[in-house]
Design a protein around this motif. Structure first.
Motif, PDB file in Angstrom:
ATOM      1  N   PRO A 215       0.816  -1.225   0.000  1.00 32.39           N
ATOM      2  CA  PRO A 215       0.000   0.000   0.000  1.00 32.39           C
ATOM      3  C   PRO A 215       0.848   1.273   0.000  1.00 32.39           C
ATOM      4  O   PRO A 215       0.761   2.104   0.917  1.00 32.39           O
ATOM      5  N   THR A 216       1.669   1.421  -1.027  1.00 29.89           N
ATOM      6  CA  THR A 216       2.425   2.672  -1.171  1.00 29.89           C
ATOM      7  C   THR A 216       1.485   3.761  -1.676  1.00 29.89           C
ATOM      8  O   THR A 216       0.404   3.471  -2.219  1.00 29.89           O
ATOM      9  N   LYS A 217       1.922   4.977  -1.537  1.00 27.81           N
ATOM     10  CA  LYS A 217       1.095   6.092  -2.002  1.00 27.81           C
ATOM     11  C   LYS A 217       0.867   5.993  -3.511  1.00 27.81           C
ATOM     12  O   LYS A 217      -0.230   6.239  -4.014  1.00 27.81           O
ATOM     13  N   HIS A 218       1.914   5.595  -4.236  1.00 27.71           N
ATOM     14  CA  HIS A 218       1.779   5.492  -5.685  1.00 27.71           C
ATOM     15  C   HIS A 218       0.813   4.367  -6.075  1.00 27.71           C
ATOM     16  O   HIS A 218      -0.042   4.548  -6.946  1.00 27.71           O
ATOM     17  N   ASN A 219       0.962   3.212  -5.453  1.00 26.50           N
ATOM     18  CA  ASN A 219       0.087   2.089  -5.798  1.00 26.50           C
ATOM     19  C   ASN A 219      -1.382   2.428  -5.581  1.00 26.50           C
ATOM     20  O   ASN A 219      -2.250   2.090  -6.387  1.00 26.50           O
ATOM     21  N   ILE A 220      -1.675   3.104  -4.479  1.00 24.37           N
ATOM     22  CA  ILE A 220      -3.066   3.403  -4.149  1.00 24.37           C
ATOM     23  C   ILE A 220      -3.631   4.487  -5.057  1.00 24.37           C
ATOM     24  O   ILE A 220      -4.711   4.353  -5.629  1.00 24.37           O
ATOM     25  N   LEU A 221      -2.882   5.590  -5.233  1.00 29.85           N
ATOM     26  CA  LEU A 221      -3.400   6.712  -6.018  1.00 29.85           C
ATOM     27  C   LEU A 221      -3.368   6.447  -7.516  1.00 29.85           C
ATOM     28  O   LEU A 221      -4.155   7.043  -8.266  1.00 29.85           O
ATOM     29  N   CYS A 222      -2.468   5.587  -7.966  1.00 35.14           N
ATOM     30  CA  CYS A 222      -2.346   5.310  -9.400  1.00 35.14           C
ATOM     31  C   CYS A 222      -2.872   3.923  -9.776  1.00 35.14           C
ATOM     32  O   CYS A 222      -2.529   3.384 -10.839  1.00 35.14           O
TER      33      CYS A 222
END
Length: 589
Positions: A215-222
């Motif tokens: 659940p990195t910021k990139h994985n979640i938002l992108c």
């Protein structure tokens, strides 16, 4: 308790970054004006240039030879006098409104970060780079800059978790195994790129898809798209052919004061009701009280022709200088119905360019009414564009809808003062709103400049309509961070009969003072005999005569206690792709 004297909403300037033949141009890097000059300024700037040069090489390699940094503009404090670089003063640049900010410490200390509220694939607003990183020109500086650039330009996010973050946690569980939330490479990078610091030819964007999708910021938002896929789908990169790399070029600027010309429409449209009377009164107050010390301003009047009422721009360094401008405001408008905007802009340019000056970046504050001829309008716009100057239009009781083009086509603003009457007279609110429009215009143009802290702040305003009782009361609070050049003004319509009998002012200590001063009678307002001079809760009362068919207004202004005191400003960030302004918008705070 944190004391916040005022919050002013300032527009974020549209970023001017452009991609030209695979090279990014018009990238602005800002250094705060209050930052002390490094002991070895030349070395500091060389390290900064080397760091951006290396970041440009990494960008070129990671995008498979598609894009790089072509030219960069560095805004340095004008107090930095020992830097071995050619520094050009430039109106309209502000260190705080740049694409990349270099500061001693940001909200995350000495860490680099980027403000990007618009989501995956959308550009951010600006990046922060810590000053300390330019103590040297280590290759890791280039990696840091590139990491922030890809967030700022392409809308990607860190591929790591954060300590004590419930949304992007530092660890996650997959198949009953607790793992660190990250995509790690052999060189230890985790935030979006994988570069070999020993060899800049080996740099690529993160294509990492670790097991379980942490659940990195990139994985979640992108939505689990890799950093590389988001970047290569960006309009800058998609379908672009490879190119030849060029070294970035650097230009250095310092902030220059904005200069103003006040252009007054004196055509016969201003004979109606109290139009000219109110313009004279509001312009007087604007020059005598509102404008910061040492502001340079000139005066032009125009109808079918234009005339400069001042021989040159005047620096407002004393009360005498202010009075010299006010004395040139004509007593009466002209009888000619025609008006020539092009003539007004030509005369303004002459004032800006006198004695070797320049119109570049400077502002014409144009008060006008009535209709606008489209050919004249276009001629004025072309003149201003050629000189790269701005026109802000204050549309006073106007019926024309095309005057705003003078502002929108030159980078200025539009303020509107609606028409309102009382029988054959203009309502006093028109004069009040005109004064507000003049002050607001200067606030918007000065923005984050040094002079912004010398502008008056409205503490209180109250309208007392003709139905108000014979004795009216009000209160206001003067913040302790203000308390300089305080002004309590009770506005009235007629000097012959202001319809105000008595005025009382009660201090925070409870002491009441009675009496009104007629010192500012020419400005159509009274002030108390005892001035507002201490922070706290004040109250006032005044006795109105019942015959008055006009409103009375009470307005209280102050300035920050110290001119150098940091002002609190709020930035209103609106995306034109999300908000539709075609029908107009009302934003309240």
């Amino acid at each position: 308790m944190i004391s916040v004297p005022f919050i002013t909403l300032l527009p974020i300037l549209v970023k001017g970054i452009v991609l030209n033949d695979s090279g990014y141009e018009n990238i602005f890097v800002g250094i705060p004006r209050n930052l002390q000059e490094p002991q070895d300024c030349g070395r500091f700037l060389s390290n900064l240039e080397a760091s951006f040069h290396y970041a440009s090489k990494l960008l070129y390699q990671a995008t498979e030879s598609k894009v790089y940094f072509k030219n960069m503009s560095i805004i340095i404090p004008k107090t930095w006098s020992n830097c071995p670089r050619q520094v050009t003063p430039r109106v309209g640049v502000a260190w705080s409104r740049t694409d990349l900010l270099v500061t001693e410490k940001g909200s995350l200390g000495n860490s680099a970060w980027t403000l990007q509220p618009k989501g995956c694939g959308n550009s951010g607003y600006y990046s922060h780079l810590p000053l300390k990183m330019f103590d040297n020109n280590e290759t890791k500086n280039g990696i840091t800059i590139l990491n922030e650039w890809i967030k700022l330009r392409y809308g990607v996010f860190p591929n790591i978790g954060f300590s004590n973050d419930p949304v992007y946690p530092e660890y996650y569980k997959h198949n009953n195994i607790i793992k660190e939330t990250a995509c790690y490479y052999s060189n230890g990078t985790t935030s979006g790129i994988a570069c070999n610091t020993e060899d800049s030819e080996k740099c690529s964007f993160d294509s990492c898809k670790p097991e379980g999708y942490p659940p990195t910021k990139h994985n979640i938002l992108c939505n689990r798209e890799t950093v590389k896929s988001v970047i290569f789908d960006h309009v800058d990169i998609r379908n672009r052919e490879s190119s030849v790399f060029n070294m970035p070029k650097f230009q250095y600027f310092c902030e220059e004061k904005v200069k103003f010309v006040l252009a007054l429409d004196s055509s016969s449209a201003m004979i109606d009701r109290d139009n000219w009377k109110f313009i004279r009164i509001a312009a007087r107050r604007f020059v005598l009280y509102d404008l910061p010390n040492n502001t340079e301003i000139g005066l032009v009047r125009f109808s079918a022709k234009a005339k400069a009422e001042t021989d040159s721009l005047t620096s407002l360094s004393s009360d005498k200088d202010r009075e010299s401008i006010v004395a040139r405001i004509p007593d009466y408008p002209e009888k000619m119905a025609e008006k020539c905007f092009e003539c007004a802009i030509r005369e303004s340019i002459k004032l800006f360019e006198k004695d070797g000056g320049s119109a570049f970046g400077n502002v014409v504050l144009l008060i006008t009414s009535g209709t606008a001829n489209i050919n004249d309008l276009n001629a004025a716009i072309n003149l201003a564009r050629n000189k790269q100057m701005k026109i802000t239009v204050i549309s006073y009781a106007a019926t024309s809808e095309n005057q705003h083009q003078l502002a929108s086509e030159t980078g200025g603003f539009t303020e509107i003062v609606p028409s309102k009457g009382v029988g054959s007279s203009s309502h006093l609110s028109m004069m009040i709103r005109l004064g507000d429009a003049l002050l607001s215009s200067v606030q918007r143009h000065l923005g984050s400049s040094e002079e912004f802290g010398d502008l008056p702040v409205q503490v209180h305003e109250m309208e007392y309509q003709d139905t108000a009782t014979s004795i009216v009361n009000g209160t206001f609070v003067l913040d302790p961070m203000l308390n300089r050049d305080n002004l309590f003004a009770l506005y009235f319509y007629s000097r012959d009969n202001p319809y105000v009998k008595r005025l009382w002012l009660t201090s925070p200590s409870g002491k009441t003072f009675e009496g009104k001063s007629e010192y500012s009678l020419s400005g159509h307002y009274f002030t108390p005999l005892h001035g507002v001079n201490t922070p706290g809760l004040w109250s006032y009362a005044f006795e109105r005569e019942s015959q008055s068919h006009q409103s009375h207004f009470v307005k209280v202004f102050s300035k920050p206690k110290s001119k150098s005191q940091a002002t609190v400003t709020g930035r209103l960030l609106l995306d034109k792709n999300i908000f539709d302004f075609s029908e107009g918008s009302l934003i309240t705070c």
